[in-house]
Motif scaffolding. Structure first.
Motif, PDB file in Angstrom:
ATOM      1  N   GLY A  11      -0.438   3.885   4.130  1.00 19.13           N
ATOM      2  CA  GLY A  11       0.937   3.390   4.167  1.00 19.13           C
ATOM      3  C   GLY A  11       1.380   2.769   2.851  1.00 19.13           C
ATOM      4  N   GLY A  12       2.713   2.671   2.690  1.00 15.67           N
ATOM      5  CA  GLY A  12       3.265   2.024   1.496  1.00 15.67           C
ATOM      6  C   GLY A  12       4.002   3.019   0.624  1.00 15.67           C
ATOM      7  N   SER A  13       4.026   2.723  -0.675  1.00 15.28           N
ATOM      8  CA  SER A  13       4.861   3.514  -1.582  1.00 15.28           C
ATOM      9  C   SER A  13       4.327   4.922  -1.812  1.00 15.28           C
ATOM     10  N   SER A  14       3.103   5.207  -1.366  1.00 16.68           N
ATOM     11  CA  SER A  14       2.570   6.564  -1.590  1.00 16.68           C
ATOM     12  C   SER A  14       2.752   7.452  -0.366  1.00 16.68           C
ATOM     13  N   LYS A  15       3.415   6.932   0.657  1.00 17.41           N
ATOM     14  CA  LYS A  15       3.496   7.684   1.914  1.00 17.41           C
ATOM     15  C   LYS A  15       4.459   8.865   1.794  1.00 17.41           C
ATOM     16  N   PRO A  45     -14.608  -2.994  -0.610  1.00 16.42           N
ATOM     17  CA  PRO A  45     -14.141  -1.969   0.342  1.00 16.42           C
ATOM     18  C   PRO A  45     -12.955  -2.456   1.155  1.00 16.42           C
ATOM     19  N   LEU A  46     -12.614  -3.732   1.037  1.00 13.64           N
ATOM     20  CA  LEU A  46     -11.495  -4.268   1.809  1.00 13.64           C
ATOM     21  C   LEU A  46     -10.147  -4.047   1.119  1.00 13.64           C
ATOM     22  N   GLY A  47     -10.167  -3.607  -0.108  1.00 16.08           N
ATOM     23  CA  GLY A  47      -8.918  -3.434  -0.872  1.00 16.08           C
ATOM     24  C   GLY A  47      -7.934  -2.572  -0.091  1.00 16.08           C
ATOM     25  N   GLY A  48      -6.718  -3.096   0.119  1.00 12.86           N
ATOM     26  CA  GLY A  48      -5.741  -2.411   0.965  1.00 12.86           C
ATOM     27  C   GLY A  48      -5.273  -1.076   0.425  1.00 12.86           C
ATOM     28  N   ARG A  49      -5.372  -0.880  -0.907  1.00 11.63           N
ATOM     29  CA  ARG A  49      -4.933   0.390  -1.479  1.00 11.63           C
ATOM     30  C   ARG A  49      -6.107   1.255  -1.901  1.00 11.63           C
ATOM     31  N   ASN A  50      -7.286   0.949  -1.384  1.00  9.57           N
ATOM     32  CA  ASN A  50      -8.445   1.762  -1.789  1.00  9.57           C
ATOM     33  C   ASN A  50      -8.230   3.245  -1.527  1.00  9.57           C
ATOM     34  N   PHE A  51      -7.460   3.565  -0.496  1.00  7.89           N
ATOM     35  CA  PHE A  51      -7.226   4.985  -0.201  1.00  7.89           C
ATOM     36  C   PHE A  51      -6.460   5.667  -1.330  1.00  7.89           C
ATOM     37  N   GLU A  52      -5.721   4.880  -2.111  1.00  8.39           N
ATOM     38  CA  GLU A  52      -4.934   5.424  -3.224  1.00  8.39           C
ATOM     39  C   GLU A  52      -5.718   5.430  -4.528  1.00  8.39           C
ATOM     40  N   TYR A  53      -6.891   4.816  -4.517  1.00  3.48           N
ATOM     41  CA  TYR A  53      -7.689   4.723  -5.738  1.00  3.48           C
ATOM     42  C   TYR A  53      -8.913   5.620  -5.634  1.00  3.48           C
ATOM     43  N   GLU A  59      -4.055  -0.488   9.605  1.00  9.21           N
ATOM     44  CA  GLU A  59      -5.110  -1.190   8.855  1.00  9.21           C
ATOM     45  C   GLU A  59      -5.183  -0.777   7.398  1.00  9.21           C
ATOM     46  N   GLU A  60      -4.468   0.311   7.035  1.00  7.10           N
ATOM     47  CA  GLU A  60      -4.603   0.752   5.651  1.00  7.10           C
ATOM     48  C   GLU A  60      -3.244   0.944   5.022  1.00  7.10           C
ATOM     49  N   THR A  61      -2.816  -0.069   4.356  1.00  2.00           N
ATOM     50  CA  THR A  61      -1.500  -0.002   3.731  1.00  2.00           C
ATOM     51  C   THR A  61      -1.428  -0.866   2.486  1.00  2.00           C
ATOM     52  N   GLU A  62      -0.608  -0.428   1.584  1.00  2.00           N
ATOM     53  CA  GLU A  62      -0.266  -1.245   0.426  1.00  2.00           C
ATOM     54  C   GLU A  62       0.229  -2.601   0.920  1.00  2.00           C
ATOM     55  N   GLY A  63      -0.049  -3.645   0.149  1.00  2.00           N
ATOM     56  CA  GLY A  63       0.508  -4.958   0.467  1.00  2.00           C
ATOM     57  C   GLY A  63      -0.417  -5.844   1.270  1.00  2.00           C
ATOM     58  N   GLN A  64      -1.532  -5.263   1.747  1.00  3.70           N
ATOM     59  CA  GLN A  64      -2.377  -6.030   2.665  1.00  3.70           C
ATOM     60  C   GLN A  64      -3.828  -5.548   2.546  1.00  3.70           C
ATOM     61  N   ASP A  65      -4.751  -6.476   2.427  1.00  4.48           N
ATOM     62  CA  ASP A  65      -6.169  -6.089   2.412  1.00  4.48           C
ATOM     63  C   ASP A  65      -6.710  -6.072   3.827  1.00  4.48           C
ATOM     64  N   ARG A  66      -7.837  -5.412   4.010  1.00  3.99           N
ATOM     65  CA  ARG A  66      -8.504  -5.462   5.314  1.00  3.99           C
ATOM     66  C   ARG A  66      -9.357  -6.724   5.385  1.00  3.99           C
ATOM     67  N   THR A  67      -9.836  -7.038   6.572  1.00  4.71           N
ATOM     68  CA  THR A  67     -10.646  -8.254   6.706  1.00  4.71           C
ATOM     69  C   THR A  67     -12.058  -7.942   7.189  1.00  4.71           C
ATOM     70  N   HIS A  68     -12.310  -6.726   7.604  1.00  6.67           N
ATOM     71  CA  HIS A  68     -13.659  -6.359   8.067  1.00  6.67           C
ATOM     72  C   HIS A  68     -13.834  -4.851   7.906  1.00  6.67           C
ATOM     73  N   LEU A 112      11.354   2.538   0.768  1.00 14.82           N
ATOM     74  CA  LEU A 112      10.283   2.807   1.725  1.00 14.82           C
ATOM     75  C   LEU A 112      10.808   3.417   3.029  1.00 14.82           C
ATOM     76  N   GLY A 113      12.014   3.967   2.968  1.00 19.91           N
ATOM     77  CA  GLY A 113      12.555   4.638   4.154  1.00 19.91           C
ATOM     78  C   GLY A 113      12.258   6.127   4.096  1.00 19.91           C
ATOM     79  N   GLU A 114      13.214   6.909   4.563  1.00 15.73           N
ATOM     80  CA  GLU A 114      13.014   8.362   4.627  1.00 15.73           C
ATOM     81  C   GLU A 114      12.889   8.961   3.232  1.00 15.73           C
ATOM     82  N   SER A 115      12.086  10.013   3.148  1.00 13.83           N
ATOM     83  CA  SER A 115      12.001  10.709   1.871  1.00 13.83           C
ATOM     84  C   SER A 115      12.022  12.210   2.126  1.00 13.83           C
ATOM     85  N   ARG A 116      12.268  12.954   1.049  1.00 15.90           N
ATOM     86  CA  ARG A 116      12.345  14.410   1.187  1.00 15.90           C
ATOM     87  C   ARG A 116      10.971  14.983   1.510  1.00 15.90           C
TER      88      ARG A 116
END
Ligand code: BGC
Length: 738
Positions: free
Chosen positions: A344-348, A111-119, A407-416, A57-61
């Motif tokens: 955020g997360g592994s798709s960044k 809609p609170l799913g933390g990876r919804n942006f990836e789905y 507020e939008e990252t893998e590993g964590q759901d939103r709360t509102h 999850l550090g630097e990537s090409r």
């Protein structure tokens, strides 16, 4: 170099095969150097490649960052997804990547799913169709796709341990079909299993899911890989059908596997089965024909721009858009200068370049920029005052609001579902200035819009637009392009209205999917609940009419060749060209099980010139009319009345036709717990039973008694002293008629 899988299996030692079913480090399979089997290289990259340079999850090409799935899904355009897949394939090839770890096709249950942006969507047909197109495009370039996260991984809270308790019907109808569609129509090289448990079993060691369903029901012949760190017991997971553990430090699970074979705990055949699939995967990578030459970064940036244009959903517009050519624009909001374009997360992705609206809009309109709020979310009155002053001195305000990165990252759901308070306060202050306001949202999953919608003369849901999102936004704001997206998820008035809201993210250790198949619009419609904007909704800069629905049926459900052709005529009634997404929904009520009032069964995106009419035909097969019967363990079409509705969104379906389907009822098998009503429905069995009543009498019930007794299991009823039958009579008839 090519090799023969069987030869390798014969020549390889148990240790070598055991290493093959475990990865080598974080991003490679192991290979068997001695036998000329090379390693296969994988990398993240559902919407842009992430080839790590060092730490996890550090630097990537640098790579092109396309809009994440939330945006691409809103395009409702498989042809676009295919082109994005091809571009991903070319970038992967250039970077020496054999398999891209994506797309993710999990259903947006909340809609609170933390990876919804990836789905992609709350709807499996939309998710499956679009993901298949992306996979097809990617693999056409000789790079494999790895569809993920299989299955029922719909939240981030406790994602590695949570036990998802869900009915098989909901799985088959909602959570599995997107995977099924990708597997059956696009043949991904790999499937990635998810972290969670499913009805008590860790998915990584669930033979029902990984073998019976995936390989048995869907004939999957590719390789199954664990999500990174999903394996608990390598031997059990291998036996369940998990071919590759990732990531892996050699010397651990491979030794366990080899020991299990040596000790006889596991057969060598079982190990060979998993190893053969990794060898076949390697073979595919070796044989792949890949494009030569460097990637055209400018062309990919342009494609990212096009994709973002098609992803944007125009939710409201009183005519303020497109912006008048001479309009003086107050461009307000830090996101115009510091865009939010991915999660955020592994798709960044480390984007090759990132456009900013302060530049792209300023190139086309007279713009005064005021940041208006701090990304940290803290209130800053001078920033608000500056923004209001800019608004007062302008003809129109473009307010760039949205969710902060954190507020939008893998590993964590939103709360509102709320926008940050500082942004809402800013919007309120801008409204006082009295100038028309265009709100542009940057967010990867749904936010509440109802509380402040009255302040917006126009509202663009821009989702996360990828690296060229700001170019596309400027195109759309000035009218050089149309925002042609449609909602791939319902926007609720409030969080609590969501069917899953009381059961998300569950309790300690488990989550109950108690809403069953009533996910997203299926639940909102069944509960007849008001929504802010319905599934499928989106405006453009022109208008359309729906004029004619013709439904042609051939074949029958019984002969398994049912085909229903739905013909719809659409006309562009405005004065500029534009896109429309024709949506077809099917409903079946009443049915023997609760069914959603309507379900998306077909769609197509059209571009029509002003005044142009087109008739499109959308095909449906038996599956469009079926439900998963828990009783029969298969898809069932029932006799009855079906509604076929067509139109621009799930709550505006002007064309409706009813269709009657007749399916010869299969005789339900009677058993020891069959009720009196069920026995009476089976004339032969009932007659056989009555023949056993002493003295040629029969048992009859008055309507009042029948109302009480109909649901009693007959065998238990027979035990009453005044009933002229015995449990033995019931058993005897069951033996011949059960
Ligand atoms: C994620 C996957 C990803 C993998 C490798 C996991 O944590 O769930 O989606 O592909 O890491 O980065």
């Amino acid at each position: 170099m090519s090799f023969d899988v069987d030869d390798i299996l014969t020549q390889a030692t148990t240790d070598e095969l055991a290493r093959l079913v475990c990865g080598d480090g974080t991003w490679h399979t192991s290979g068997i150097e001695r036998l000329g089997v090379r390693r296969v290289r994988v990398a993240d990259g559902p919407h842009g490649l992430r080839v790590e340079l060092g730490a996890s999850l550090g630097e990537s090409r640098p790579a092109t960052c396309f809009p994440p799935a939330v945006g691409l899904a809103s395009s409702w355009n498989p042809a676009l997804l295919k082109r994005v897949g091809q571009a991903l394939g070319r970038e992967a090839s250039e970077q020496g990547v054999d398999v891209v770890l994506g797309p993710g096709v999990n259903i947006k249950r909340s809609p609170l799913g933390g990876r919804n942006f990836e789905y992609f969507s709350e709807d499996p047909l939309l998710a499956g169709t679009l993901a298949s197109a992306l996979v097809y495009g990617l693999q056409a370039e000789g790079v494999g796709a790895c569809v993920k996260h299989f299955a029922a991984n719909n939240q981030e809270t406790d994602r590695m341990r949570v036990d998802v308790r869900v009915s098989e019907r909901a799985l088959r109808e909602i959570y599995l079909p997107a995977f099924e569609k990708v597997v059956l129509s696009a043949h991904p090289w790999m499937v990635m299993c998810s972290y969670n448990k499913l009805n008590g079993t860790h998915v990584s060691q669930d033979p029902w899911l990984l073998t019976d369903v995936l390989r048995g029901d869907w004939d999957y012949d590719g390789a199954v890989v664990s999500d990174w760190g999903a394996v608990l017991d390598r031997v059990e997971s291998l036996a369940a059908g998990l071919d590759l553990e990732m990531p892996h430090e050699l010397g651990n699970s491979d030794v366990e596997v080899a020991d299990a074979v040596e000790s006889g705990q596991m057969s060598r055949e079982l190990l060979e089965l998993g190893a053969a699939r990794i060898l076949a995967l390697t073979q595919r990578a070796v044989d792949a024909v890949r494009p030569a030459g460097p990637v055209d970064a400018a062309a990919h940036h342009q494609l990212a721009r096009e994709a973002a244009q098609e992803s944007m959903v125009l939710l409201a517009n009183d005519g303020v858009l497109p912006l008048a050519p001479r309009a003086k624009v107050a461009l307000v909001g830090e996101f115009a200068r510091s865009p939010r374009f991915q999660g955020g997360g592994s798709s960044k992705v480390n984007a090759t370049t990132v456009e900013r609206l302060v530049d792209t809009l300023a190139a086309r309109r007279r713009v005064t920029f005021a940041p208006g709020f701090l990304l940290s979310g803290e209130f800053d009155d001078p920033l608000v005052d500056e923004a209001v002053a800019a608004a007062e001195a302008s003809d129109v305000v473009v307010a760039c609001l949205g969710l902060p990165d954190a507020e939008e990252t893998e590993g964590q759901d939103r709360t509102h579902l709320r926008l940050p308070d500082a942004q809402l306060a800013l919007l309120g202050a801008l409204a006082e200035a009295g100038k028309p306001i265009v709100v542009v949202l940057s967010n990867g999953s749904a936010v509440e819009v109802s509380p402040w919608l009255e302040h917006a003369n126009a509202l663009i849901e821009g989702w996360l637009g990828g690296q060229a999102g700001a170019l596309a936004l400027a195109d759309v704001l000035v009218g050089d392009a149309e925002p042609s997206g449609r909602l791939a998820e319902t926007l609720a008035v409030r969080l609590g209205d969501h069917p899953s809201s009381l059961m998300f993210p569950g309790e300690t250790g488990f989550v109950d999917y108690g809403e069953g198949v009533f996910v997203g619009y299926r639940g909102f419609d069944a509960a007849d609940r008001e929504v802010a904007f319905p599934f499928g909704f989106g405006l453009g800069y022109t208008t359309f009419s729906y004029d004619r629905l013709v439904v042609k049926v051939t074949g029958t459900p019984a002969s398994r060749d049912l085909r229903v052709a739905v013909q719809v005529t659409v006309t562009n009634t405005g004065d500029r060209a534009g896109c429309e997404v024709v949506q077809v929904y099917v409903g079946n009520a009443p049915a023997s099980v609760p069914r959603p009032p309507r379900e998306l069964r077909a769609f197509t995106k059209l571009r029509l010139e002003p005044g142009e009419s087109r008739t499109v035909t959308l095909p449906l097969d038996a599956r469009a009319f079926s439900f998963w019967s828990q009783v029969h363990g298969r898809w069932v079409v029932e006799s009855g009345l079906f509604t076929i509705e067509a139109g621009p969104n799930s709550r505006d379906l002007p064309l409706v036709q009813e269709l009657r389907l007749d399916v010869p009822a299969r005789r339900a098998r009677l058993h020891a717990e069959s009720t009196i009503a069920e026995w009476m429905a089976d004339e032969e069995a009932w007659a056989a039973l009555m023949a056993r009543v002493p003295g040629g009498a029969s048992i009859e019930f008055t309507p009042g008694v029948m109302a009480v007794m109909a649901g009693q299991p007959l065998r238990r009823f027979a035990k009453y002293p005044d009933v002229p039958l015995t449990a033995a009579d019931v058993d005897a008839v069951l033996a011949s008629h059960g």
